[in-house]
Scaffold this motif. Structure first.
Motif, PDB file in Angstrom:
ATOM      1  N   SER A 153       0.810  -1.216   0.000  1.00 22.01           N
ATOM      2  CA  SER A 153       0.000   0.000   0.000  1.00 22.01           C
ATOM      3  C   SER A 153       0.841   1.262   0.000  1.00 22.01           C
ATOM      4  O   SER A 153       0.433   2.292  -0.537  1.00 22.01           O
ATOM      5  N   THR A 154       2.025   1.198   0.604  1.00 23.95           N
ATOM      6  CA  THR A 154       2.891   2.379   0.699  1.00 23.95           C
ATOM      7  C   THR A 154       4.048   2.363  -0.295  1.00 23.95           C
ATOM      8  O   THR A 154       4.893   3.255  -0.260  1.00 23.95           O
ATOM      9  N   GLY A 155       4.096   1.360  -1.166  1.00 25.10           N
ATOM     10  CA  GLY A 155       5.147   1.319  -2.185  1.00 25.10           C
ATOM     11  C   GLY A 155       6.531   1.038  -1.629  1.00 25.10           C
ATOM     12  O   GLY A 155       7.531   1.521  -2.165  1.00 25.10           O
ATOM     13  N   SER A 156       6.627   0.239  -0.565  1.00 17.78           N
ATOM     14  CA  SER A 156       7.915  -0.019   0.076  1.00 17.78           C
ATOM     15  C   SER A 156       8.853  -0.786  -0.849  1.00 17.78           C
ATOM     16  O   SER A 156       8.427  -1.559  -1.705  1.00 17.78           O
ATOM     17  N   HIS A 157      10.148  -0.590  -0.620  1.00 18.63           N
ATOM     18  CA  HIS A 157      11.140  -1.115  -1.567  1.00 18.63           C
ATOM     19  C   HIS A 157      12.479  -1.377  -0.889  1.00 18.63           C
ATOM     20  O   HIS A 157      12.715  -0.978   0.260  1.00 18.63           O
ATOM     21  N   GLY A 158      13.353  -2.031  -1.629  1.00 19.26           N
ATOM     22  CA  GLY A 158      14.734  -2.216  -1.219  1.00 19.26           C
ATOM     23  C   GLY A 158      15.626  -1.281  -2.014  1.00 19.26           C
ATOM     24  O   GLY A 158      15.383  -0.074  -2.053  1.00 19.26           O
ATOM     25  N   SER A 159      16.639  -1.849  -2.697  1.00 18.28           N
ATOM     26  CA  SER A 159      17.548  -1.031  -3.489  1.00 18.28           C
ATOM     27  C   SER A 159      18.011  -1.789  -4.716  1.00 18.28           C
ATOM     28  O   SER A 159      18.630  -2.853  -4.598  1.00 18.28           O
ATOM     29  N   SER A 160      17.678  -1.275  -5.890  1.00 21.85           N
ATOM     30  CA  SER A 160      18.158  -1.865  -7.142  1.00 21.85           C
ATOM     31  C   SER A 160      17.692  -1.040  -8.332  1.00 21.85           C
ATOM     32  O   SER A 160      16.555  -0.573  -8.371  1.00 21.85           O
ATOM     33  N   LEU A 161      18.596  -0.886  -9.300  1.00 19.36           N
ATOM     34  CA  LEU A 161      18.254  -0.277 -10.585  1.00 19.36           C
ATOM     35  C   LEU A 161      18.163  -1.318 -11.694  1.00 19.36           C
ATOM     36  O   LEU A 161      17.955  -0.976 -12.852  1.00 19.36           O
ATOM     37  N   MET A 162      18.325  -2.597 -11.334  1.00 15.75           N
ATOM     38  CA  MET A 162      18.346  -3.655 -12.338  1.00 15.75           C
ATOM     39  C   MET A 162      17.012  -4.388 -12.398  1.00 15.75           C
ATOM     40  O   MET A 162      16.229  -4.370 -11.450  1.00 15.75           O
ATOM     41  N   GLY A 163      16.750  -5.038 -13.519  1.00 12.64           N
ATOM     42  CA  GLY A 163      15.543  -5.820 -13.681  1.00 12.64           C
ATOM     43  C   GLY A 163      14.294  -4.981 -13.457  1.00 12.64           C
ATOM     44  O   GLY A 163      14.163  -3.881 -13.988  1.00 12.64           O
ATOM     45  N   GLY A 166      25.339   2.358  -8.507  1.00 11.83           N
ATOM     46  CA  GLY A 166      24.057   1.673  -8.600  1.00 11.83           C
ATOM     47  C   GLY A 166      23.935   0.804  -9.836  1.00 11.83           C
ATOM     48  O   GLY A 166      23.265  -0.235  -9.814  1.00 11.83           O
ATOM     49  N   LYS A 167      24.551   1.234 -10.909  1.00  5.85           N
ATOM     50  CA  LYS A 167      24.507   0.447 -12.146  1.00  5.85           C
ATOM     51  C   LYS A 167      25.397  -0.787 -12.073  1.00  5.85           C
ATOM     52  O   LYS A 167      25.163  -1.775 -12.765  1.00  5.85           O
ATOM     53  N   ASN A 168      26.417  -0.734 -11.218  1.00  7.20           N
ATOM     54  CA  ASN A 168      27.389  -1.823 -11.141  1.00  7.20           C
ATOM     55  C   ASN A 168      27.054  -2.886 -10.108  1.00  7.20           C
ATOM     56  O   ASN A 168      27.642  -3.978 -10.130  1.00  7.20           O
ATOM     57  N   HIS A 169      26.147  -2.574  -9.168  1.00  9.12           N
ATOM     58  CA  HIS A 169      25.847  -3.512  -8.082  1.00  9.12           C
ATOM     59  C   HIS A 169      24.338  -3.669  -7.942  1.00  9.12           C
ATOM     60  O   HIS A 169      23.630  -2.716  -7.620  1.00  9.12           O
ATOM     61  N   GLU A 170      23.854  -4.886  -8.168  1.00  6.33           N
ATOM     62  CA  GLU A 170      22.413  -5.117  -8.278  1.00  6.33           C
ATOM     63  C   GLU A 170      21.639  -4.656  -7.051  1.00  6.33           C
ATOM     64  O   GLU A 170      20.543  -4.100  -7.184  1.00  6.33           O
ATOM     65  N   PHE A 171      22.182  -4.886  -5.852  1.00  4.06           N
ATOM     66  CA  PHE A 171      21.461  -4.520  -4.624  1.00  4.06           C
ATOM     67  C   PHE A 171      22.244  -3.498  -3.791  1.00  4.06           C
ATOM     68  O   PHE A 171      22.042  -3.384  -2.583  1.00  4.06           O
ATOM     69  N   LYS A 217      32.317  11.448   4.615  1.00  5.81           N
ATOM     70  CA  LYS A 217      32.556  10.017   4.449  1.00  5.81           C
ATOM     71  C   LYS A 217      31.333   9.318   3.871  1.00  5.81           C
ATOM     72  O   LYS A 217      30.186   9.719   4.110  1.00  5.81           O
ATOM     73  N   VAL A 218      31.602   8.251   3.112  1.00  4.36           N
ATOM     74  CA  VAL A 218      30.563   7.406   2.534  1.00  4.36           C
ATOM     75  C   VAL A 218      30.871   5.957   2.866  1.00  4.36           C
ATOM     76  O   VAL A 218      32.043   5.549   2.868  1.00  4.36           O
ATOM     77  N   ILE A 219      29.843   5.183   3.168  1.00  6.13           N
ATOM     78  CA  ILE A 219      29.995   3.728   3.262  1.00  6.13           C
ATOM     79  C   ILE A 219      29.214   3.117   2.102  1.00  6.13           C
ATOM     80  O   ILE A 219      27.985   3.238   2.030  1.00  6.13           O
ATOM     81  N   TYR A 220      29.943   2.521   1.185  1.00  2.00           N
ATOM     82  CA  TYR A 220      29.331   1.857   0.036  1.00  2.00           C
ATOM     83  C   TYR A 220      29.031   0.399   0.385  1.00  2.00           C
ATOM     84  O   TYR A 220      29.864  -0.282   1.004  1.00  2.00           O
ATOM     85  N   ARG A 221      27.867  -0.046  -0.021  1.00  4.38           N
ATOM     86  CA  ARG A 221      27.508  -1.459   0.131  1.00  4.38           C
ATOM     87  C   ARG A 221      27.471  -2.093  -1.252  1.00  4.38           C
ATOM     88  O   ARG A 221      26.540  -1.900  -2.033  1.00  4.38           O
ATOM     89  N   ALA A 222      28.524  -2.824  -1.584  1.00  8.06           N
ATOM     90  CA  ALA A 222      28.579  -3.584  -2.831  1.00  8.06           C
ATOM     91  C   ALA A 222      27.865  -4.906  -2.579  1.00  8.06           C
ATOM     92  O   ALA A 222      28.342  -5.738  -1.802  1.00  8.06           O
ATOM     93  N   ASP A 223      26.743  -5.095  -3.223  1.00  8.17           N
ATOM     94  CA  ASP A 223      25.840  -6.199  -2.888  1.00  8.17           C
ATOM     95  C   ASP A 223      25.333  -6.792  -4.199  1.00  8.17           C
ATOM     96  O   ASP A 223      24.588  -6.143  -4.936  1.00  8.17           O
ATOM     97  N   ASP A 224      25.757  -8.025  -4.480  1.00  8.36           N
ATOM     98  CA  ASP A 224      25.465  -8.613  -5.796  1.00  8.36           C
ATOM     99  C   ASP A 224      25.011 -10.052  -5.685  1.00  8.36           C
ATOM    100  O   ASP A 224      25.362 -10.786  -4.755  1.00  8.36           O
TER     101      ASP A 224
END
Length: 561
Positions: A141-151, A235-240, A251-258
């Motif tokens: 109902s609220t359009g909840s999501h994770g993280s991905s630009l793929m598929g 975002g284009k390089n890591h699916e999640f 500072k940034v913390i990147y999460r490379a998640d594939d």
């Protein structure tokens, strides 16, 4: 002491009068949500009978889940004689069809259980929110999501194949009826899969699945010097993948998640620290410390505490655990259903071990601003925030205590109320005072960031995670297919039984922002008068420093105005 978490629906045994709360114990406007009746169906026929009762008696109706984790008041019918329908007991059905790779579940099923059932059958739901303590109906109902630009992207509603809803009907039809929607019913489906609860009650949902897979997660720190240039490429390089930005720390913390093959070694899990049962005394102490910084105006204390907390979490994996149940370093590899979402505190039966935001203890109490900024604008937004930071980096230390700016990737959706373009979702959690009349330390800075995201860059608000200024006529204008949604709404619920003053305001149909004293402190309005801030505490309405069209509540020391 053993006790289940408080239900969001609480009724007086003597009078039968009920009130509805969200999981945080307080709605954005701090008002109470009173209802005349509450119902707890466990079967679809009971659900039909309850909706029929509401329609027959001309009652406003709303649906609330077992935990009610949305900030805005979509679960409140309005007035004092409405009917709230809880899905707390509507959670018995979870049916996996391995041959068609689908799952059909009742709308009240909690995400944690749904993912476990799917994974145990050798299948996977490709995307989900990070918090697993929400219901299937609520997250859709609220359009909840994770993280991905793929598929199909990161939103669960993109995987809906079919749905049944119980909606109002004529007297000849029995006052309520079941409507079955499939992905072949494009118009109805595009309205129903992100509906804010204004079409009727979601009964059951069928989701498409994939063969089970594993994910490999590696987090690493970097300077934010190139963030605006790297954010989209990452975002284009890591699916999640996702990004946690700590502006005050540069500072940034990147999460490379594939995605990786199931043959990859590892049986890791995601037990995010912030979602685990936590000692009530610990979260109370954390809140007391933060309140002390606020009262004393201690920027240095906030910055130092944020640094220590951020370093400690990163060093311990933030809850990611390797095969042996402990964090021994990255990468952490595990099955999709064990990595994609996290929780645990919602199931605690001890009142000494709670969710950090549990309203029964004086723990964390906060605002959330969550806005999706189009991929063609996110670089300029980051640049503007950096320019604002340069004026006073310490003013942004407060978000370090809440995991910084969490930046997740979302794709354009076919849902009428879904994301309109590929975007980066910027999720900011920050201190909220116990009193609605009390300003925050450096309040103007995050207000300027909020207005920058919403107004300058036209960002779309997360329907379940924002203060009230994120909604209204300006938001409705961002949804070109809103009229199509409203046409479907008029077909499903022509008399507006499932609409309220709040939902009409959120959709830009009617209503406006508050004009009361102190309204800007809580995000009930954008200030236009000093009285909207806290002039008695030397907080006055002033233009933004970088986004000069912003109107923010700024501390102006006596004698410097």
């Amino acid at each position: 002491m053993l006790a289940a978490p408080l239900s969001p629906v609480r009724c007086d045994v003597a009078t039968g009068a009920c009130m509805v709360f969200n999981a945080y114990g307080t709605w954005p406007d701090r008002s109470f949500c009173k209802v005349g009746e509450a119902a707890f169906p466990s079967t679809e026929q009971e659900l039909v009978d309850i909706v029929a009762h509401g329609v027959k008696n001309r009652m406003k109706m709303k649906v609330v889940s077992n935990s009610a984790h949305s900030f805005p008041k979509f679960a409140c019918p309005g007035g004092t004689s409405g009917l709230v329908i809880s899905t707390a007991k509507y959670s018995s059905r979870v049916v996996i069809n391995a041959s068609s790779m689908t799952v059909t579940a009742d709308s009240g099923v909690e995400l944690s259980r749904l993912l476990q059932e799917i994974g145990s059958h050798g299948l996977a739901l490709p995307s989900s929110p990070y918090w697993n303590g929400i219901s299937l109906g609520g997250l859709l109902s609220t359009g909840s999501h994770g993280s991905s630009l793929m598929g199909k992207g990161s939103a669960v509603h993109e995987y809906v194949k079919a749905m049944t809803m119980v909606v109002p009907a004529t007297e000849q039809e029995g006052f309520a009826k079941i409507v079955k929607i499939t992905d072949q019913d494009e118009d109805f489906m595009n309205a129903a899969k992100v509906s804010l609860g204004v079409l009727g009650v979601i009964s059951q949902v069928t989701l498409s699945l994939q063969p089970i897979f594993k994910r490999s997660v590696t987090k690493f720190e970097a300077s934010d010097i190139n963030l605006e240039r790297e954010i989209l490429e990452f975002g284009k390089n890591h699916e999640f993948g996702d990004v946690s930005w700590y502006p005050s720390k540069y500072k940034v913390i990147y999460r490379a998640d594939d995605r990786v093959p199931v043959s990859t070694s590892g049986d890791g899990v995601n037990d995010f620290t912030g979602f685990q049962p936590t000692l009530a005394t610990a979260v109370e102490a954390q809140r007391i410390l933060e309140e002390g910084f606020e009262i004393s105006g201690d920027h240095t204390g906030k910055c130092a505490t944020g640094l220590v907390q951020t370093q400690a979490l990163f060093a311990t994996g933030e809850g990611f655990k390797s095969s042996g149940g402990v964090f021994i370093g990255y990468p952490v590899v595990g099955f999709q259903h064990k990595i994609q979402s996290s929780g645990g505190c919602q199931a605690s039966l001890s009142r000494q071990l709670v969710c950090p935001w549990d309203p029964t203890v004086r723990g964390l109490f906060y605002h959330q601003t969550t806005v999706s900024i189009s991929v063609d604008k996110i670089q300029d937004f980051i640049t503007d925030v950096k320019t604002l930071r340069a004026l006073n980096p310490a003013a942004l230390c407060g978000v370090d205590l809440y995991n910084g700016f969490l930046m997740r990737y979302v794709r354009a959706s076919s849902a009428y109320l879904g994301k309109q373009t590929d975007a980066v979702d910027v999720d900011i959690t920050y201190y909220r005072a116990r009193s609605g009349n009390t300003p925050r330390l450096n309040e103007d800075v995050l207000e300027e960031v909020e207005q920058m995201a919403l107004f300058k860059y036209g960002g779309l608000p997360h329907w379940g995670k924002n203060r009230n200024i994120a909604f209204g006529t300006h938001t409705a204008a961002k949804y070109p297919k809103l009229q199509k949604f409203l046409v479907v709404k008029s077909k499903f619920d022509p008399d507006g039984f499932f609409s309220s003053e709040w939902s009409d305001f959120a959709l830009g149909i009617s209503g406006g922002s508050s004009n009361l004293p102190h309204c800007a402190l809580e995000g009930e309005c954008v200030c236009s008068l000093d009285s909207h801030c806290a002039p008695e505490n030397y907080y006055f309405c002033r233009p933004g420093r970088v986004y000069t069209d912003a109107q923010v509540c700024r501390f102006v020391p006596p004698g410097t105005a």
